[in-house]
Design an enzyme around this catalytic site. Structure first.
Site, short mmCIF file in Angstrom:
data_model
loop_
_atom_site.label_atom_id
_atom_site.label_comp_id
_atom_site.label_asym_id
_atom_site.label_seq_id
_atom_site.Cartn_x
_atom_site.Cartn_y
_atom_site.Cartn_z
N GLY A 93 0.87 -1.18 0.00
CA GLY A 93 0.00 0.00 0.00
C GLY A 93 0.91 1.23 0.00
O GLY A 93 1.87 1.29 0.79
N ASP A 109 -1.54 4.68 -6.49
CA ASP A 109 -0.10 4.56 -6.27
C ASP A 109 0.67 5.71 -6.87
O ASP A 109 1.78 6.02 -6.43
CB ASP A 109 0.40 3.23 -6.84
CG ASP A 109 -0.08 2.10 -5.94
OD1 ASP A 109 -1.24 1.68 -6.09
OD2 ASP A 109 0.69 1.70 -5.05
N ASN A 146 -3.31 2.50 -10.17
CA ASN A 146 -3.73 1.81 -8.94
C ASN A 146 -3.76 0.32 -9.25
O ASN A 146 -3.50 -0.10 -10.39
CB ASN A 146 -5.10 2.32 -8.47
CG ASN A 146 -5.45 1.80 -7.08
OD1 ASN A 146 -4.62 1.85 -6.17
ND2 ASN A 146 -6.64 1.27 -6.90
N LYS A 147 -4.07 -0.48 -8.25
CA LYS A 147 -4.05 -1.94 -8.39
C LYS A 147 -4.74 -2.40 -9.67
O LYS A 147 -5.79 -1.88 -10.04
CB LYS A 147 -4.74 -2.54 -7.16
CG LYS A 147 -4.84 -4.03 -7.11
CD LYS A 147 -3.53 -4.75 -7.31
CE LYS A 147 -2.45 -4.31 -6.37
NZ LYS A 147 -1.11 -4.83 -6.76
#
Ligand code: MRU
Length: 365
Positions: free
Chosen positions: A54, A247, A257-258
């Site tokens: 994270g 991110d 992001n993921k």
């Protein structure tokens, strides 16, 4: 009886033992185990293997990590100390490429070392002390920043809303409130009665193992869904907003992001559901013009073919593509929720204004 996961620190400094202490997140939710990281290799491995993960949590771990490593540097001359410090910094920075918080935190630590040792001529012992204070400030700041993101995000939803989230942008990805979960936790405190849908988030299952775990442990109404179910829940009118973390946000609002976030955002656009990206300003990278320039981490095949399964679930030798993140184009994003307010399109202008606001307040909330 085991403590609630919310009572553990995601990342902590044990100064006496010269260690960074983390929850090993690869063991959750089955086992809550704290591990102490003492060497550069320990810290690098923990970040690379997602024992701590994270964007904000990686930043805090790296800041505490470089302080712990600075205690191992024997050199008393600042120039020699700084050479070793730089080696450790570059090494830690190489552990994961996409989340900008890692290099952001390390650069902040480097600036503190240079100011104290080079500009002010302080002793190496005093430089170390300045590094300790900065690492703890980065941790404390994360709590204030996430709380502010929670307050700003809460204004975008109403009691009883259904909220979908992807990956884990929760307390386990930060220090206290998380980013995407901050509006959820603040709303929960106020009795908003949100219904949260947590995507399981293949291949590493951060949604199932971490988000569902922390929200459920906190008494939030959370329902776990597979990644391919977002169209189902949105078409049934069960979701009024999507909140995700990030991110790295590029200067034009494109957001990494993921992996799978851009799928959710594309589906949400189809069903008219707003998508909010929750971003501490430490995740906004004005040096990167668009999402096309964001380096996307690729991870080992085994995370897709066998990890978490009792036995391998894919034929031996099959080709695997395993990018850890994707870029959501700025036109799929309804707002970027920061600690300084909600940025709206056109993002190249609104993000610049947010960063100006931050600099005008000298970064103090
Ligand atoms: O690979 P991970 O688990 O580090 O990915 C995490 C995410 O993508 C989060 O959404 C992001 O870092 C924001 S965390 C507040």
């Amino acid at each position: 009886m085991e403590n609630n996961i919310m009572e553990y620190d995601t990342v902590a400094l044990d100064d006496e033992k010269s260690a960074v202490v983390i929850i090993d997140q690869t063991l959750l939710p089955g086992r809550t185990e704290l591990i102490s990281l003492k060497t550069a290799q320990d810290i690098w491995d923990a970040i690379y293997l997602l024992k701590v993960r994270g964007a904000p949590a990686i930043g805090v771990a790296a800041a505490m990590g470089i302080y712990v490593l600075s205690k191992q540097i024997q050199e008393e001359d600042f120039g020699d100390f700084y050479d070793r410090f730089r080696e450790y910094k570059d090494y830690l920075d190489s552990s994961r490429p996409t989340a900008v918080n890692l290099s952001w935190a390390l650069k902040r630590m480097e600036a503190v070392a240079l100011k104290a040792g080079r500009d002010e001529g302080k002793s190496v012992a005093e430089v170390r002390e300045a590094l300790r204070r900065e690492a703890l400030d980065i941790r404390d700041e994360d709590i204030r920043v996430c709380r502010k993101i929670g307050e700003n995000g809460l204004g975008l939803v109403k009691p009883g809303d259904g909220i979908l989230t992807h990956c884990n942008a929760g307390k386990l990805a930060a220090v206290k409130y998380g980013t995407a979960t901050a509006p959820i936790y603040l709303g929960h405190e106020k009795g908003y009665g949100f219904r949260v849908y947590a995507d399981e988030t293949r291949p590493l299952l951060q949604g199932a193992r971490l988000t569902a775990f922390e929200l459920h442990s906190s008494g939030v109404d959370v329902t776990l869904i597979c990644d391919n179910m977002s169209a189902n829940v949105m078409s049934r009118g069960l979701v009024q907003a999507v909140f995700v973390g990030c991110d790295r946000v590029a200067a034009n609002g494109d957001t990494a992001n993921k992996i799978g976030t851009s799928v959710v955002a594309t589906v949400a656009k189809h069903y008219g559901v707003p998508v909010y990206v929750c971003a501490p300003t430490s995740t906004i990278d004005m040096e990167t013009p668009t999402g096309a320039e964001i380096r996307i981490e690729e991870r080992p095949d085994r995370e897709v073919t066998e990890m978490w399964y009792k036995e391998r679930m894919a034929p031996e030798g099959v080709k695997v593509y395993n990018p850890a993140f994707d870029v959501t184009a700025h036109d799929l994003i309804s707002g970027i929720v920061t600690e300084y307010g909600v940025a709206r399109a056109p993002y190249s202008q609104s993000l610049r204004e947010i960063m100006e606001k931050k600099h005008a307040s000298s970064g103090l909330l």
